[in-house]
Design an enzyme around this catalytic site. Structure first.
Site, PDB file in Angstrom:
ATOM      1  N   HIS A   3       0.850  -1.194   0.000  1.00  0.00           N
ATOM      2  CA  HIS A   3       0.000   0.000   0.000  1.00  0.00           C
ATOM      3  C   HIS A   3       0.884   1.241   0.000  1.00  0.00           C
ATOM      4  O   HIS A   3       1.706   1.424   0.879  1.00  0.00           O
ATOM      5  CB  HIS A   3      -0.928   0.003   1.223  1.00  0.00           C
ATOM      6  CG  HIS A   3      -2.124  -0.890   1.058  1.00  0.00           C
ATOM      7  ND1 HIS A   3      -3.349  -0.617   1.618  1.00  0.00           N
ATOM      8  CD2 HIS A   3      -2.280  -2.048   0.378  1.00  0.00           C
ATOM      9  CE1 HIS A   3      -4.208  -1.563   1.286  1.00  0.00           C
ATOM     10  NE2 HIS A   3      -3.578  -2.451   0.544  1.00  0.00           N
ATOM     11  N   TYR A  60      -9.239   5.926   6.739  1.00  0.00           N
ATOM     12  CA  TYR A  60      -9.396   6.378   8.129  1.00  0.00           C
ATOM     13  C   TYR A  60     -10.362   7.547   8.085  1.00  0.00           C
ATOM     14  O   TYR A  60     -10.104   8.542   7.395  1.00  0.00           O
ATOM     15  CB  TYR A  60      -8.074   6.857   8.711  1.00  0.00           C
ATOM     16  CG  TYR A  60      -7.076   5.761   8.997  1.00  0.00           C
ATOM     17  CD1 TYR A  60      -6.245   5.245   8.004  1.00  0.00           C
ATOM     18  CD2 TYR A  60      -6.948   5.237  10.287  1.00  0.00           C
ATOM     19  CE1 TYR A  60      -5.333   4.247   8.278  1.00  0.00           C
ATOM     20  CE2 TYR A  60      -6.033   4.235  10.566  1.00  0.00           C
ATOM     21  CZ  TYR A  60      -5.230   3.745   9.564  1.00  0.00           C
ATOM     22  OH  TYR A  60      -4.322   2.754   9.834  1.00  0.00           O
ATOM     23  N   PRO A 117      -4.880   0.897  18.934  1.00  0.00           N
ATOM     24  CA  PRO A 117      -4.617   0.290  17.624  1.00  0.00           C
ATOM     25  C   PRO A 117      -4.479   1.271  16.455  1.00  0.00           C
ATOM     26  O   PRO A 117      -3.933   0.888  15.422  1.00  0.00           O
ATOM     27  CB  PRO A 117      -5.831  -0.620  17.407  1.00  0.00           C
ATOM     28  CG  PRO A 117      -6.906  -0.059  18.259  1.00  0.00           C
ATOM     29  CD  PRO A 117      -6.220   0.566  19.440  1.00  0.00           C
ATOM     30  N   LYS A 127       0.628   0.169  15.252  1.00  0.00           N
ATOM     31  CA  LYS A 127       2.046   0.199  15.621  1.00  0.00           C
ATOM     32  C   LYS A 127       2.504  -1.019  16.422  1.00  0.00           C
ATOM     33  O   LYS A 127       3.712  -1.245  16.565  1.00  0.00           O
ATOM     34  CB  LYS A 127       2.326   1.471  16.454  1.00  0.00           C
ATOM     35  CG  LYS A 127       2.300   2.746  15.651  1.00  0.00           C
ATOM     36  CD  LYS A 127       3.624   2.979  14.962  1.00  0.00           C
ATOM     37  CE  LYS A 127       3.536   3.894  13.784  1.00  0.00           C
ATOM     38  NZ  LYS A 127       3.196   3.229  12.511  1.00  0.00           N
ATOM     39  N   TYR A 131       3.857   6.604   9.848  1.00  0.00           N
ATOM     40  CA  TYR A 131       2.999   5.490   9.423  1.00  0.00           C
ATOM     41  C   TYR A 131       3.807   4.390   8.730  1.00  0.00           C
ATOM     42  O   TYR A 131       3.640   3.212   9.037  1.00  0.00           O
ATOM     43  CB  TYR A 131       1.907   6.013   8.491  1.00  0.00           C
ATOM     44  CG  TYR A 131       0.739   5.051   8.355  1.00  0.00           C
ATOM     45  CD1 TYR A 131      -0.420   5.214   9.105  1.00  0.00           C
ATOM     46  CD2 TYR A 131       0.807   3.968   7.475  1.00  0.00           C
ATOM     47  CE1 TYR A 131      -1.475   4.324   8.992  1.00  0.00           C
ATOM     48  CE2 TYR A 131      -0.235   3.079   7.351  1.00  0.00           C
ATOM     49  CZ  TYR A 131      -1.381   3.262   8.106  1.00  0.00           C
ATOM     50  OH  TYR A 131      -2.432   2.376   7.998  1.00  0.00           O
TER      51      TYR A 131
HETATM   52  C1  DHB Z   1      -5.947  -2.368  11.040  1.00  0.00           C
HETATM   53  C2  DHB Z   1      -5.819  -2.017  12.342  1.00  0.00           C
HETATM   54  C3  DHB Z   1      -5.330  -0.766  12.634  1.00  0.00           C
HETATM   55  O1  DHB Z   1      -5.186  -0.393  13.893  1.00  0.00           O
HETATM   56  C4  DHB Z   1      -4.986   0.129  11.654  1.00  0.00           C
HETATM   57  O2  DHB Z   1      -4.530   1.344  11.967  1.00  0.00           O
HETATM   58  C5  DHB Z   1      -5.121  -0.245  10.353  1.00  0.00           C
HETATM   59  C6  DHB Z   1      -5.601  -1.508  10.048  1.00  0.00           C
HETATM   60  C7  DHB Z   1      -6.487  -3.704  10.699  1.00  0.00           C
HETATM   61  O3  DHB Z   1      -6.948  -4.414  11.604  1.00  0.00           O
HETATM   62  O4  DHB Z   1      -6.474  -4.060   9.535  1.00  0.00           O
END
Ligand code: DHB
Length: 396
Positions: A76, A204, A293, A297, A385
């Site tokens: 990506h 997001y 999440p 990270k 990121y």
């Molecule tokens: C996923 C989880 C995340 O915390 C994130 O920032 C992006 C993707 C996931 O579960 O795919």
């Protein structure tokens, strides 16, 4: 009957951190034993989150764990941010010259376990640690019980706790309480759905109702989340309500629907243990810290700890010097706190706190516009990121 094992490094936890450490140590000729209370099928069969940062992908590939990440993983080159009715793309490749890989953590685990088996040192599954003893002696021990009910006693020169957020190893190191905490007044309602991807990149989104994330696992399974009350009952919403909530979060994209086969509520926590070392016992990965999440990270940060402790252990076993072991907490904490900040920042920027005032909501939009409409803002976001380069770079 009691099984006794002698090794150089006793590792609690066959997660990404413990297994990668065992793999790197073995390449340096250092013996280790990895134990985990779970079965192999449990570890490999649980579908997990999937963003591997660019430096983490390089570690897995260059150390010989897996090239699959570059072939089977989905590269990506950017993500989309949706807010205030508009779409803003962050182009990692153009901004930083790097990408991330969507390669679910359970695939990483399969590769790491396969590597341990290939090397003739499979992890000891279904071995539950009860305690880590004698931390301040020169031979700390892990004692516990296996699936057959037999006790085991692993004596090592060094014990590493990579046993996740409910760590047993943390008890002698940092106590079962204490450390640095932050709770969040929201969590994520997550689904796994049988459907093709709705968009080529992750979305997001921050809407009036809060956060939505449209992610993916592979070509047939998608992962999506919406912000919820952390105490919410997973069965309290219908599938139609789930789709309405997710669809409302994305601008100009029709979500591809399919059967939802898993629903869960994730709680958020930021945590850093008060100490990362006591004598000959060290903490890495989720045993040492937890991040919320947003930004994915967790595993990528755990690899930073692995590289620092791997470097320190190589030096210790080669020369007897404890200099790098002494430096481990300081070295690891640098990235731990930077990642804590990044995860906290992404989380707070994209969620709507239940008690947010109109001022708070408008300020958050101001922040999102500042980041997404400035090249420098985008670059800051993209750099974190795709992943900062690891500090311990001499890991091979
Ligand atoms: C996923 C989880 C995340 O915390 C994130 O920032 C992006 C993707 C996931 O579960 O795919």
């Amino acid at each position: 009957m009691n099984t006794t094992i002698r090794t150089q490094v006793g590792i609690l936890g066959a997660g990404p951190a413990g297994l990668l450490l065992a793999h790197l140590l073995q390449k340096a000729g250092i013996d280790s034993v990895v134990i985990d209370s779970r079965s192999r099928a449990d570890i490999e069969g649980t579908v997990r989150a999937g963003i591997v940062e660019s430096p983490a992908a390089a570690v897995l590939a260059k150390s010989g764990v897996s090239d699959r990440i570059y072939t089977d993983g989905m590269k990506h080159d950017g993500v989309e941010f949706h807010f205030d009715g508009g779409r803003h793309r962050i182009d990692f490749n153009a901004l930083i010259g790097k990408s991330v890989y969507l390669y679910p953590q359970h695939e990483v685990l399969r590769d790491l376990i396969a590597a341990r088996i290939r090397d003739g040192v499979p992890p000891l599954f279904e071995h539950k640690a009860d305690a880590v003893l004698d931390a301040e002696s020169s031979c700390p021990r892990i004692v516990g019980t296996d699936a057959a009910g037999q006790t085991f006693d692993i004596t090592a020169d060094i014990v590493v706790g990579a046993d996740g957020s409910g760590s047993i190893a943390r008890i002698p190191v940092s106590g079962s309480r204490g450390g640095y905490f932050r709770e969040y007044p929201f969590g994520w309602y997550g689904i796994l759905v049988e459907a093709p991807p709705s968009a080529p990149e992750l979305i997001y989104s921050r809407g009036d109702d809060g956060f939505v994330l449209i992610s993916t696992r592979d070509k047939k399974v998608q992962r999506m989340y919406f912000q919820c009350d952390p105490s919410m009952d997973v069965n309290s919403v219908s599938d139609d309500q789930i789709w309405d909530r997710l669809q409302a979060g994305v601008a100009g994209i029709e979500l591809k629907r399919g059967p939802i086969f898993k629903k869960d509520v994730l709680r958020f926590r930021s945590f850093v243990a008060g100490e990362l070392r006591k004598g000959r016992v060290f903490l890495i990965g989720d045993a040492a810290h937890t991040v919320p999440p947003t930004g994915a990270k967790g595993m990528n940060l755990a690899f930073s700890d692995v590289l620092w402790i791997n470097q320190a252990l190589r030096s210790f076993f080669a020369s007897g010097s404890e200099r790098l072991l002494d430096a481990y907490p300081h070295n690891a904490l640098d990235r731990i706190w930077r990642a804590q900040n990044y995860s906290y920042w992404m989380t707070s920027m994209l969620h709507v706190a239940p008690d947010a005032s109109e001022f708070d909501k408008k300020r958050s939009l101001g922040e999102l516009y500042s980041v997404t409409t400035s090249r420098y803002g985008q670059q800051y976001l993209a750099e974190g990121y795709v992943g900062w380069e690891y500090g311990a770079d001499d890991w091979m």
